[in-house]
Design an enzyme around this catalytic site. Structure first.
Site, PDB file in Angstrom:
ATOM      1  N   SER A  25       1.099  -1.409   0.315  1.00 35.51           N
ATOM      2  CA  SER A  25      -0.173  -0.304   0.107  1.00 35.51           C
ATOM      3  C   SER A  25       0.889   1.299   0.185  1.00 35.51           C
ATOM      4  CB  SER A  25      -0.777   0.190   1.327  1.00 35.51           C
ATOM      5  OG  SER A  25      -1.640   0.964   1.139  1.00 35.51           O
ATOM      6  N   ASP A  94      -4.210   5.062   2.674  1.00 33.79           N
ATOM      7  CA  ASP A  94      -4.783   3.914   0.555  1.00 33.79           C
ATOM      8  C   ASP A  94      -4.580   4.633  -0.653  1.00 33.79           C
ATOM      9  OD1 ASP A  94      -4.216   1.538   1.252  1.00 33.79           O
ATOM     10  OD2 ASP A  94      -6.132   1.097   2.131  1.00 33.79           O
ATOM     11  N   LYS A 176     -12.623  -9.255   0.126  1.00 37.14           N
ATOM     12  CA  LYS A 176     -11.385  -9.343  -0.127  1.00 37.14           C
ATOM     13  C   LYS A 176     -11.604  -8.176  -0.979  1.00 37.14           C
ATOM     14  CE  LYS A 176      -9.629  -9.273  -4.890  1.00 37.14           C
ATOM     15  NZ  LYS A 176      -8.161  -8.423  -3.920  1.00 37.14           N
ATOM     16  N   PRO A 177     -11.030  -7.209  -0.332  1.00 34.60           N
ATOM     17  CA  PRO A 177     -10.881  -5.667  -0.950  1.00 34.60           C
ATOM     18  C   PRO A 177      -9.726  -5.821  -2.261  1.00 34.60           C
ATOM     19  CG  PRO A 177      -9.728  -5.803   1.041  1.00 34.60           C
ATOM     20  CD  PRO A 177      -9.638  -7.413   0.577  1.00 34.60           C
ATOM     21  N   GLU A 251     -22.146  -4.668  -9.467  1.00 37.46           N
ATOM     22  CA  GLU A 251     -21.556  -3.171  -9.321  1.00 37.46           C
ATOM     23  C   GLU A 251     -20.674  -2.804 -10.611  1.00 37.46           C
ATOM     24  OE1 GLU A 251     -23.974  -0.944  -8.286  1.00 37.46           O
ATOM     25  OE2 GLU A 251     -25.335  -2.784  -6.424  1.00 37.46           O
ATOM     26  N   GLY A 253     -18.681  -0.558 -14.334  1.00 35.70           N
ATOM     27  CA  GLY A 253     -18.605   0.591 -14.137  1.00 35.70           C
ATOM     28  C   GLY A 253     -19.500   1.542 -14.916  1.00 35.70           C
ATOM     29  N   CYS A 285     -17.555   5.452  -9.627  1.00 33.38           N
ATOM     30  CA  CYS A 285     -18.227   5.260 -10.910  1.00 33.38           C
ATOM     31  C   CYS A 285     -19.773   5.512 -11.503  1.00 33.38           C
ATOM     32  CB  CYS A 285     -18.529   3.675 -10.488  1.00 33.38           C
ATOM     33  SG  CYS A 285     -19.589   3.820  -8.709  1.00 33.38           S
ATOM     34  N   GLU A 386     -14.648   3.722 -20.150  1.00 33.44           N
ATOM     35  CA  GLU A 386     -14.771   4.387 -18.613  1.00 33.44           C
ATOM     36  C   GLU A 386     -12.959   4.675 -18.359  1.00 33.44           C
ATOM     37  OE1 GLU A 386     -14.961   1.839 -15.308  1.00 33.44           O
ATOM     38  OE2 GLU A 386     -16.328   3.514 -14.626  1.00 33.44           O
ATOM     39  N   LYS A 456     -27.410  -2.322 -18.280  1.00 33.50           N
ATOM     40  CA  LYS A 456     -26.975  -2.648 -19.113  1.00 33.50           C
ATOM     41  C   LYS A 456     -25.301  -3.191 -18.945  1.00 33.50           C
ATOM     42  CE  LYS A 456     -27.444   1.054 -21.592  1.00 33.50           C
ATOM     43  NZ  LYS A 456     -27.716   1.950 -22.942  1.00 33.50           N
TER      44      LYS A 456
HETATM   45  P1  NDP Z   1     -10.959  -4.565 -10.921  1.00 33.72           P
HETATM   46  O1  NDP Z   1     -12.484  -4.775 -11.706  1.00 33.72           O
HETATM   47  O2  NDP Z   1     -10.338  -4.678 -11.631  1.00 33.72           O
HETATM   48  O3  NDP Z   1     -11.061  -4.878  -9.143  1.00 33.72           O
HETATM   49  C1  NDP Z   1     -12.414  -4.679  -8.525  1.00 33.72           C
HETATM   50  C2  NDP Z   1     -11.783  -6.610  -7.748  1.00 33.72           C
HETATM   51  O4  NDP Z   1     -11.826  -7.490  -7.909  1.00 33.72           O
HETATM   52  C3  NDP Z   1     -10.741  -5.860  -6.476  1.00 33.72           C
HETATM   53  O5  NDP Z   1     -10.571  -6.084  -5.197  1.00 33.72           O
HETATM   54  C4  NDP Z   1      -9.829  -6.983  -7.732  1.00 33.72           C
HETATM   55  O6  NDP Z   1      -8.481  -7.538  -6.712  1.00 33.72           O
HETATM   56  C5  NDP Z   1     -10.847  -8.033  -7.893  1.00 33.72           C
HETATM   57  N1  NDP Z   1     -10.436  -8.688  -9.000  1.00 33.72           N
HETATM   58  C6  NDP Z   1      -9.849  -8.416 -10.424  1.00 33.72           C
HETATM   59  N2  NDP Z   1      -9.356  -9.813 -10.527  1.00 33.72           N
HETATM   60  C7  NDP Z   1     -10.033 -11.001 -10.310  1.00 33.72           C
HETATM   61  C8  NDP Z   1     -10.244 -11.590 -10.408  1.00 33.72           C
HETATM   62  N3  NDP Z   1      -9.614 -13.060 -11.675  1.00 33.72           N
HETATM   63  N4  NDP Z   1     -12.112 -12.628  -9.914  1.00 33.72           N
HETATM   64  C9  NDP Z   1     -12.075 -11.993  -8.592  1.00 33.72           C
HETATM   65  N5  NDP Z   1     -11.585 -10.705  -7.971  1.00 33.72           N
HETATM   66  C10 NDP Z   1     -11.057 -10.042  -8.544  1.00 33.72           C
HETATM   67  O7  NDP Z   1     -11.578  -3.255 -10.571  1.00 33.72           O
HETATM   68  P2  NDP Z   1     -10.929  -1.820 -10.365  1.00 33.72           P
HETATM   69  O8  NDP Z   1     -10.700  -2.184  -8.878  1.00 33.72           O
HETATM   70  O9  NDP Z   1      -9.880  -1.228 -11.210  1.00 33.72           O
HETATM   71  O10 NDP Z   1     -11.685   0.025  -9.452  1.00 33.72           O
HETATM   72  C11 NDP Z   1     -12.551   0.196 -10.510  1.00 33.72           C
HETATM   73  C12 NDP Z   1     -13.704   0.057 -11.277  1.00 33.72           C
HETATM   74  O11 NDP Z   1     -15.079  -0.143 -10.415  1.00 33.72           O
HETATM   75  C13 NDP Z   1     -14.433   1.277 -12.472  1.00 33.72           C
HETATM   76  O12 NDP Z   1     -14.837   0.414 -13.891  1.00 33.72           O
HETATM   77  C14 NDP Z   1     -15.752   1.603 -10.847  1.00 33.72           C
HETATM   78  O13 NDP Z   1     -16.261   2.150 -12.125  1.00 33.72           O
HETATM   79  C15 NDP Z   1     -15.942  -0.538 -10.855  1.00 33.72           C
HETATM   80  N6  NDP Z   1     -17.120   0.266  -9.439  1.00 33.72           N
HETATM   81  C16 NDP Z   1     -18.328   0.645  -9.300  1.00 33.72           C
HETATM   82  C17 NDP Z   1     -19.079   1.320  -8.833  1.00 33.72           C
HETATM   83  C18 NDP Z   1     -20.677   0.799  -8.756  1.00 33.72           C
HETATM   84  O14 NDP Z   1     -20.861   0.456  -7.606  1.00 33.72           O
HETATM   85  N7  NDP Z   1     -20.788   0.594  -9.702  1.00 33.72           N
HETATM   86  C19 NDP Z   1     -18.551   1.695  -7.493  1.00 33.72           C
HETATM   87  C20 NDP Z   1     -17.397   2.016  -7.165  1.00 33.72           C
HETATM   88  C21 NDP Z   1     -16.414   1.354  -8.729  1.00 33.72           C
HETATM   89  P3  NDP Z   1      -7.483  -7.117  -6.997  1.00 33.72           P
HETATM   90  O15 NDP Z   1      -7.211  -5.394  -6.316  1.00 33.72           O
HETATM   91  O16 NDP Z   1      -6.433  -8.229  -6.538  1.00 33.72           O
HETATM   92  O17 NDP Z   1      -7.076  -6.490  -8.787  1.00 33.72           O
END
Ligand code: NDP
Length: 492
Positions: A25, A94, A176-177, A251, A253, A285, A386, A456
């Site tokens: 981090s 963080d 899992k964060p 939830e 993008g 998002c 996005e 969608k």
């Molecule tokens: P990611 O999809 O890259 O990651 C989200 C989470 O999924 C992380 O904890 C990530 O882990 C995990 N992850 C990645 N690959 C896998 C896998 N194969 N199997 C299971 N889990 C996995 O998104 P970001 O973290 O980059 O977040 C940004 C995105 O989130 C944007 O598209 C945004 O729009 C969306 N978002 C949507 C919201 C909504 O409410 N609609 C709210 C906030 C964000 P790791 O970090 O280790 O890669």
């Protein structure tokens, strides 16, 4: 300075060293290391799930009366509220978000636990209309062990949005964060632990999506995945879930349109558009990243917006004056810059921003100036994809029909903002736009009591609201015979 979580994982109520990949981090302001820790291994995920399964099946939890379970949620809410300054600082370190924003996120997380406790205490099952001499009931049971996977942009709020309803419903949860922001969720685990949640019901396991996330999705004892993150990751999880016939809520993008009609209150609209795209440095998002301005006011409105954008204060997350803080990670800043470079190559006009700010204080951080680009059609990549950063595409429109068509012509359907003094028009457009949320003369307003989710490519399902608890429950029908007579078919 607040002491950061020490990097141990919270595995079924025990603090243990991770045995998986290393995670770091960083503080986005200067790239300094907050904490290096080891994420969970697949074996540790399995261990957490086994213990969660046993804890969830324990009658002490399954049979706990709603008002008693609610009391635990209220204690978690109190614990968060009592630690807002601490959580806020950890989250700002963080993620690079301003202290003002992370304090608000922590307060909203406390509100989420309190609301879900209250909702649980007041949620009724139903007696249905019988078609025979039976008492017929529709009741709800917990699903079992929930896998919650969250992104880095608003950790404590998105974590609470999953944990609170899932626990309220009587489940166990493995959270899992995101790997870029592992510390906030570990701090939340400490608070939940102190609130007296029975051991085993919660694990917080940072680790890579590939190892920890994937294991959660595939594990046969995970009854549901609640995911917030990118659309491609969501799509992949949905495919894996289909093989298990496991429910998922996604939830994802957004590429949300903001629409400014010629009759709008201009000061209100400028402020709302600015907040909608540049707060959280656009890492949201629901960021209003496609701005449609009616042609008759286009030049004047855009000039005012650009002037207001240039006046935004870009700065240190801990500085109370800061409006736009650094992006989460250098890789993400580079990705945002890449979107801008592509837009310029496609012929966009750069109205402001388009670079990192200059100056000593910004040199080591992931800063990027609020950026406005014009002159591209709605079909351009910038208007399709996005960016998840402080980048706004501005487009003109002619009339209601034109803006509805352009607004809807996008793969995402998360949110929309409408600025007008004409309420019937606002209502017509709001009903015609295919998004999960529409704001009228406001933007990014949230309430835990109002359902949230996307259409969608923006997702599947709704979180929040009283019904939010139901997303973590299985409906069961009960028929109770009232006759005391053997069934006539048996001819006894
Ligand atoms: P990611 O999809 O890259 O990651 C989200 C989470 O999924 C992380 O904890 C990530 O882990 C995990 N992850 C990645 N690959 C896998 C896998 N194969 N199997 C299971 N889990 C996995 O998104 P970001 O973290 O980059 O977040 C940004 C995105 O989130 C944007 O598209 C945004 O729009 C969306 N978002 C949507 C919201 C909504 O409410 N609609 C709210 C906030 C964000 P790791 O970090 O280790 O890669």
């Amino acid at each position: 300075m607040t002491e950061l979580p020490d990097g141990r994982l919270y595995l079924a109520g025990d603090w243990v060293a991770g045995q998986g990949d290393e995670i770091t981090s960083y503080f986005p302001h200067d790239g300094s290391v907050n904490r290096v820790l080891c994420g969970a291994s697949a074996a540790q995920v399995d261990q957490a799930i086994a213990r969660a399964k046993a804890a969830q099946a324990d009658p002490a939890w399954r049979g706990m009366k709603p008002h008693e379970r609610a009391r635990i949620l209220y204690r978690i809410a109190d614990g968060i509220e009592g630690n807002i300054a601490r959580i806020s600082e950890i989250q700002s370190r963080d993620t690079g978000k301003t202290l003002r924003e992370t304090a608000a996120l922590a307060a909203s997380a406390a509100g989420t636990f309190r609301y879900m406790g209250a909702a649980l205490e007041t949620l009724d099952d139903t007696m249905t209309v019988p078609r025979a001499d039976t008492l017929t009931l529709s009741v709800h049971e917990p699903l079992g062990v929930i896998g919650a996977i969250t992104p880095w942009n608003s950790p404590i709020a998105s974590d609470a949005q999953k944990l609170a309803p899932a626990l309220a419903a009587g489940n166990a949860v493995i959270l899992k964060p995101a790997s870029w922001s592992p510390l906030t969720a570990l701090e939340l685990a400490r608070i939940v632990d102190q609130a007296g949640l029975p051991k085993g019901l919660l694990s917080v396991l940072p680790g890579s999506g590939r190892e920890v996330g994937n294991r959660l999705v595939e594990h046969p004892d995970i009854a549901k995945i609640s995911f917030t993150g990118g659309t491609e990751t969501g799509r992949r999880i949905a495919r894996q879930a289909a093989d298990k016939l496991m429910p998922v809520s996604l939830e994802l993008g957004g590429k949300s349109p903001t629409i400014v009609f010629e009759d709008s209150d201009i000061a209100l609209a400028v402020a709302g558009v600015l907040f909608g795209i540049f707060s959280s440095s656009g890492q949201s998002c629901i960021a209003g990243s496609r701005l449609f301005v009616q042609r008759s006011i286009y030049d004047a409105f855009v000039a005012r917006l650009v002037a207001a954008t240039k006046a935004l204060v870009v700065g240190h997350p801990f500085d109370a004056a800061t409006q736009v803080a650094p992006l989460i990670h250098p890789d993400h800043r580079d990705a945002v810059a890449g979107h801008v470079a592509q837009a310029l190559a496609d012929g966009a006009a750069l109205l402001c921003g388009g670079a990192a700010p200059e100056g000593e204080g910004f040199a080591q951080g992931n800063y990027y100036l609020p950026t406005i680009l014009a002159g591209l059609p709605n079909t351009a990549t910038l208007c399709r994809e996005e960016v998840f950063g402080p980048v706004l595409a501005v487009l003109p429109f002619d009339d209601e029909a034109d803006v509805i068509a352009q607004g809807n012509d996008n793969a995402y359907g998360l949110a929309c903002g409408i600025w007008t003094r004409d309420f019937p028009r606002a209502y017509r457009v709001a009903r015609a736009i295919t998004t999960g949320t529409v704001w009228i003369n406001t933007y990014k307003q949230f309430s835990i009591s109002t359902p949230f989710g996307g259409e969608k490519d923006a997702g599947v399902g709704r979180e929040k609201g009283r019904e939010g608890i139901r997303q973590y429950m299985a409906q069961k029908s009960l028929y109770v015979d009232l006759t005391g007579r053997p069934h006539p078919w048996a001819r006894l």
